[in-house]
Scaffold this motif. Structure first.
Motif, PDB file in Angstrom:
ATOM      1  N   ALA A 165       0.839  -1.200   0.000  1.00 45.27           N
ATOM      2  CA  ALA A 165       0.000   0.000   0.000  1.00 45.27           C
ATOM      3  C   ALA A 165       0.873   1.247   0.000  1.00 45.27           C
ATOM      4  CB  ALA A 165      -0.923  -0.002   1.210  1.00 45.27           C
ATOM      5  N   GLN A 166       1.967   1.204   0.757  1.00 47.27           N
ATOM      6  CA  GLN A 166       2.868   2.354   0.809  1.00 47.27           C
ATOM      7  C   GLN A 166       3.582   2.547  -0.518  1.00 47.27           C
ATOM      8  OE1 GLN A 166       5.773   2.134   3.946  1.00 47.27           O
ATOM      9  NE2 GLN A 166       6.167   4.336   3.911  1.00 47.27           N
ATOM     10  N   VAL A 167       4.011   1.449  -1.157  1.00 49.71           N
ATOM     11  CA  VAL A 167       4.667   1.545  -2.457  1.00 49.71           C
ATOM     12  C   VAL A 167       3.727   2.170  -3.483  1.00 49.71           C
ATOM     13  CG1 VAL A 167       5.560   0.201  -4.399  1.00 49.71           C
ATOM     14  CG2 VAL A 167       6.295  -0.342  -2.080  1.00 49.71           C
ATOM     15  N   ILE A 168       2.483   1.732  -3.489  1.00 50.95           N
ATOM     16  CA  ILE A 168       1.526   2.251  -4.471  1.00 50.95           C
ATOM     17  C   ILE A 168       1.222   3.722  -4.209  1.00 50.95           C
ATOM     18  CG2 ILE A 168      -0.879   2.072  -5.232  1.00 50.95           C
ATOM     19  CD1 ILE A 168      -0.558  -0.976  -4.996  1.00 50.95           C
ATOM     20  N   LYS A 169       1.146   4.098  -2.933  1.00 53.22           N
ATOM     21  CA  LYS A 169       0.907   5.510  -2.614  1.00 53.22           C
ATOM     22  C   LYS A 169       2.046   6.384  -3.130  1.00 53.22           C
ATOM     23  CE  LYS A 169       0.654   8.782   1.227  1.00 53.22           C
ATOM     24  NZ  LYS A 169       0.753   8.956   2.696  1.00 53.22           N
ATOM     25  N   LEU A 170       3.294   5.920  -2.937  1.00 50.64           N
ATOM     26  CA  LEU A 170       4.463   6.741  -3.256  1.00 50.64           C
ATOM     27  C   LEU A 170       4.916   6.622  -4.706  1.00 50.64           C
ATOM     28  CD1 LEU A 170       6.498   5.918  -0.035  1.00 50.64           C
ATOM     29  CD2 LEU A 170       5.321   8.073  -0.535  1.00 50.64           C
ATOM     30  N   LEU A 171       4.563   5.500  -5.351  1.00 48.59           N
ATOM     31  CA  LEU A 171       5.123   5.219  -6.676  1.00 48.59           C
ATOM     32  C   LEU A 171       4.044   4.843  -7.691  1.00 48.59           C
ATOM     33  CD1 LEU A 171       8.142   5.246  -7.511  1.00 48.59           C
ATOM     34  CD2 LEU A 171       8.161   2.776  -7.224  1.00 48.59           C
ATOM     35  N   GLY A 172       2.789   4.893  -7.257  1.00 48.00           N
ATOM     36  CA  GLY A 172       1.702   4.389  -8.096  1.00 48.00           C
ATOM     37  C   GLY A 172       1.586   5.051  -9.446  1.00 48.00           C
ATOM     38  N   ASP A 173       1.866   6.355  -9.511  1.00 44.69           N
ATOM     39  CA  ASP A 173       1.749   7.057 -10.789  1.00 44.69           C
ATOM     40  C   ASP A 173       2.838   6.653 -11.765  1.00 44.69           C
ATOM     41  OD1 ASP A 173       3.640   8.302  -9.106  1.00 44.69           O
ATOM     42  OD2 ASP A 173       3.533  10.156 -10.262  1.00 44.69           O
ATOM     43  N   ARG A 174       3.918   5.994 -11.267  1.00 36.41           N
ATOM     44  CA  ARG A 174       4.996   5.519 -12.125  1.00 36.41           C
ATOM     45  C   ARG A 174       4.764   4.073 -12.582  1.00 36.41           C
ATOM     46  NH1 ARG A 174       7.310  10.103 -12.334  1.00 36.41           N
ATOM     47  NH2 ARG A 174       9.550  10.451 -11.988  1.00 36.41           N
ATOM     48  N   LEU A 175       4.020   3.308 -11.804  1.00 35.57           N
ATOM     49  CA  LEU A 175       3.906   1.875 -12.059  1.00 35.57           C
ATOM     50  C   LEU A 175       3.169   1.589 -13.364  1.00 35.57           C
ATOM     51  CD1 LEU A 175       2.981   0.486  -8.508  1.00 35.57           C
ATOM     52  CD2 LEU A 175       5.187   0.300  -9.679  1.00 35.57           C
ATOM     53  N   SER A 176       3.757   0.686 -14.165  1.00 34.04           N
ATOM     54  CA  SER A 176       3.087   0.225 -15.386  1.00 34.04           C
ATOM     55  C   SER A 176       2.132  -0.916 -15.102  1.00 34.04           C
ATOM     56  CB  SER A 176       4.130  -0.217 -16.414  1.00 34.04           C
ATOM     57  OG  SER A 176       4.918   0.873 -16.825  1.00 34.04           O
ATOM     58  N   GLY A 177       2.201  -1.463 -13.907  1.00 36.76           N
ATOM     59  CA  GLY A 177       1.290  -2.531 -13.540  1.00 36.76           C
ATOM     60  C   GLY A 177       1.823  -3.336 -12.375  1.00 36.76           C
ATOM     61  N   ILE A 178       0.981  -4.240 -11.910  1.00 31.13           N
ATOM     62  CA  ILE A 178       1.330  -5.193 -10.862  1.00 31.13           C
ATOM     63  C   ILE A 178       1.485  -6.561 -11.523  1.00 31.13           C
ATOM     64  CG2 ILE A 178       0.524  -6.330  -8.750  1.00 31.13           C
ATOM     65  CD1 ILE A 178      -1.153  -3.755  -8.232  1.00 31.13           C
ATOM     66  N   ILE A 179       2.609  -7.230 -11.263  1.00 29.66           N
ATOM     67  CA  ILE A 179       2.819  -8.579 -11.773  1.00 29.66           C
ATOM     68  C   ILE A 179       2.518  -9.543 -10.634  1.00 29.66           C
ATOM     69  CG2 ILE A 179       4.447 -10.191 -12.825  1.00 29.66           C
ATOM     70  CD1 ILE A 179       6.013  -7.783 -13.866  1.00 29.66           C
ATOM     71  N   ASP A 180       1.414 -10.249 -10.757  1.00 27.49           N
ATOM     72  CA  ASP A 180       0.970 -11.199  -9.735  1.00 27.49           C
ATOM     73  C   ASP A 180       1.500 -12.583 -10.087  1.00 27.49           C
ATOM     74  OD1 ASP A 180      -0.493 -12.460  -7.651  1.00 27.49           O
ATOM     75  OD2 ASP A 180      -2.077 -12.944  -9.096  1.00 27.49           O
ATOM     76  N   VAL A 181       2.394 -13.116  -9.249  1.00 28.73           N
ATOM     77  CA  VAL A 181       3.063 -14.394  -9.515  1.00 28.73           C
ATOM     78  C   VAL A 181       2.536 -15.465  -8.563  1.00 28.73           C
ATOM     79  CG1 VAL A 181       5.265 -15.624  -9.531  1.00 28.73           C
ATOM     80  CG2 VAL A 181       5.155 -13.248 -10.335  1.00 28.73           C
ATOM     81  N   THR A 182       2.209 -16.622  -9.119  1.00 29.70           N
ATOM     82  CA  THR A 182       1.825 -17.783  -8.318  1.00 29.70           C
ATOM     83  C   THR A 182       2.838 -18.891  -8.562  1.00 29.70           C
ATOM     84  OG1 THR A 182      -0.524 -17.217  -8.463  1.00 29.70           O
ATOM     85  CG2 THR A 182       0.021 -19.467  -7.829  1.00 29.70           C
ATOM     86  N   LEU A 183       3.513 -19.309  -7.494  1.00 29.22           N
ATOM     87  CA  LEU A 183       4.504 -20.382  -7.556  1.00 29.22           C
ATOM     88  C   LEU A 183       3.906 -21.655  -6.995  1.00 29.22           C
ATOM     89  CD1 LEU A 183       7.653 -18.430  -6.358  1.00 29.22           C
ATOM     90  CD2 LEU A 183       7.528 -19.702  -8.493  1.00 29.22           C
ATOM     91  N   SER A 184       4.015 -22.738  -7.770  1.00 29.16           N
ATOM     92  CA  SER A 184       3.488 -24.034  -7.348  1.00 29.16           C
ATOM     93  C   SER A 184       4.577 -25.089  -7.482  1.00 29.16           C
ATOM     94  CB  SER A 184       2.280 -24.427  -8.210  1.00 29.16           C
ATOM     95  OG  SER A 184       1.814 -25.719  -7.873  1.00 29.16           O
ATOM     96  N   TYR A 185       4.843 -25.804  -6.390  1.00 24.90           N
ATOM     97  CA  TYR A 185       5.884 -26.830  -6.361  1.00 24.90           C
ATOM     98  C   TYR A 185       5.249 -28.215  -6.348  1.00 24.90           C
ATOM     99  CZ  TYR A 185       9.432 -23.312  -5.189  1.00 24.90           C
ATOM    100  OH  TYR A 185      10.288 -22.230  -5.213  1.00 24.90           O
TER     101      TYR A 185
END
Length: 289
Positions: free
Chosen positions: A205-225
């Motif tokens: 939440a803090q990253v998005i508040k401070l850097l959200g206007d720069r972000l090109s997107g969120i990369i949601d990763v799911t790791l399965s072993y």
């Protein structure tokens, strides 16, 4: 034979770390005596190049020596010239190298939220400090309430990283559960998810508040072993089972740029609802594996 392979892998990891540690230490000393943020940015570029080459060298020998069985599925449109927030579940130290296999040089230099204790790890801790990774204490809710000054210092560390991150494209990686998943932690936490620990929202939440206007997107990763109890040692021994890495690109919702997680209860509740919904989808995806 697999134990011998693990020992050789550790030696290779040490050799690459020591080898790239020499220019790292030299550039860190230069950074310490360099006046002005503008000149230090040039040194920081050199430090990032060293780190990227350290990652690339390790991925090369791991690919040929350990031959991991990794199924990678990535979205289109990733770029090294844009800002990204990478979210992932966390099962093992192996996760870090799985993310590197998938995203190395596809997006900018990775920056992690790291535990403050890692500053004492030789060379690696120095690299985290020199490249301005936020070093956090990972306080529990009770500890944050008892020691608000420590919690504020963690927020200040994130603010410094995000302020500097506006100067150049970076990728911020966050294992949102805050620790590696184990059945014992899952039971102790009373997690509502079958395969995941409860996510922590404050950092992202803090990253998005401070850097959200720069972000090109969120990369949601799911790791399965395939292995229900993956370990970094098994990975280094070449006996880790198949690993699936699925990533999807999510937009940053407009409402996330308009609130304050720490001062607005309604915004905080909405952020938690969004993250919990994301984790429910991730849990369902892990069910399918």
């Amino acid at each position: 034979m697999s134990t011998l392979k693990g020992i050789v892998s550790i030696l290779l990891l040490i050799i690459t770390t020591l080898g790239w540690g020499i220019p790292l230490i030299a550039l860190t000393l230069v950074k310490l005596i360099t006046p002005g943020r503008r000149l230090r940015r040039l040194v920081l570029r050199g430090l990032n190049a060293v780190a990227l080459n350290w990652i690339g060298t390790n991925l090369w020998w791991m690919r040929h020596w350990l031959k991991p069985r990794l199924d990678i599925r990535l979205p289109e449109g990733l770029s090294r010239n844009q800002w990204w927030l990478v979210l992932s579940n966390h099962r093992s130290w192996t996760d870090i190298f799985m993310l590197f296999f998938a995203l190395h040089r596809r997006i900018p230099m990775p920056h992690f939220f790291v535990k403050r204790q890692l500053i004492w790890v030789p060379i690696v801790g120095l690299a985290f400090w020199a490249m301005e990774f936020p070093m956090l204490r990972r306080l529990s809710r009770e500890q944050r309430e008892r020691h608000p000054k420590l919690a504020r210092r963690d927020r200040e560390a994130t603010e410094r990283m995000c302020r500097h991150a506006r100067e150049r494209p970076i990728a911020i990686y966050n294992f949102v559960e805050g620790t590696r998943f184990t059945p014992a932690k899952h039971r102790a936490q009373g997690s509502p998810y079958r395969h995941l620990l409860s996510p922590r929202a404050g950092g992202i939440a803090q990253v998005i508040k401070l850097l959200g206007d720069r972000l090109s997107g969120i990369i949601d990763v799911t790791l399965s072993y395939e292995n229900p109890s993956p370990s970094f040692w098994d990975f280094l021994c070449g006996r880790e089972g198949a690993v699936t890495l699925e990533a999807r690109r999510l937009p940053v919702p407009d409402w996330m740029l308009e609130g304050d997680y720490h001062d607005d209860p309604d915004y905080k509740e909405r952020f938690h609802s969004w993250l919990n919904a994301l984790w429910q989808e991730k849990d369902a995806a892990l069910d399918s594996h």
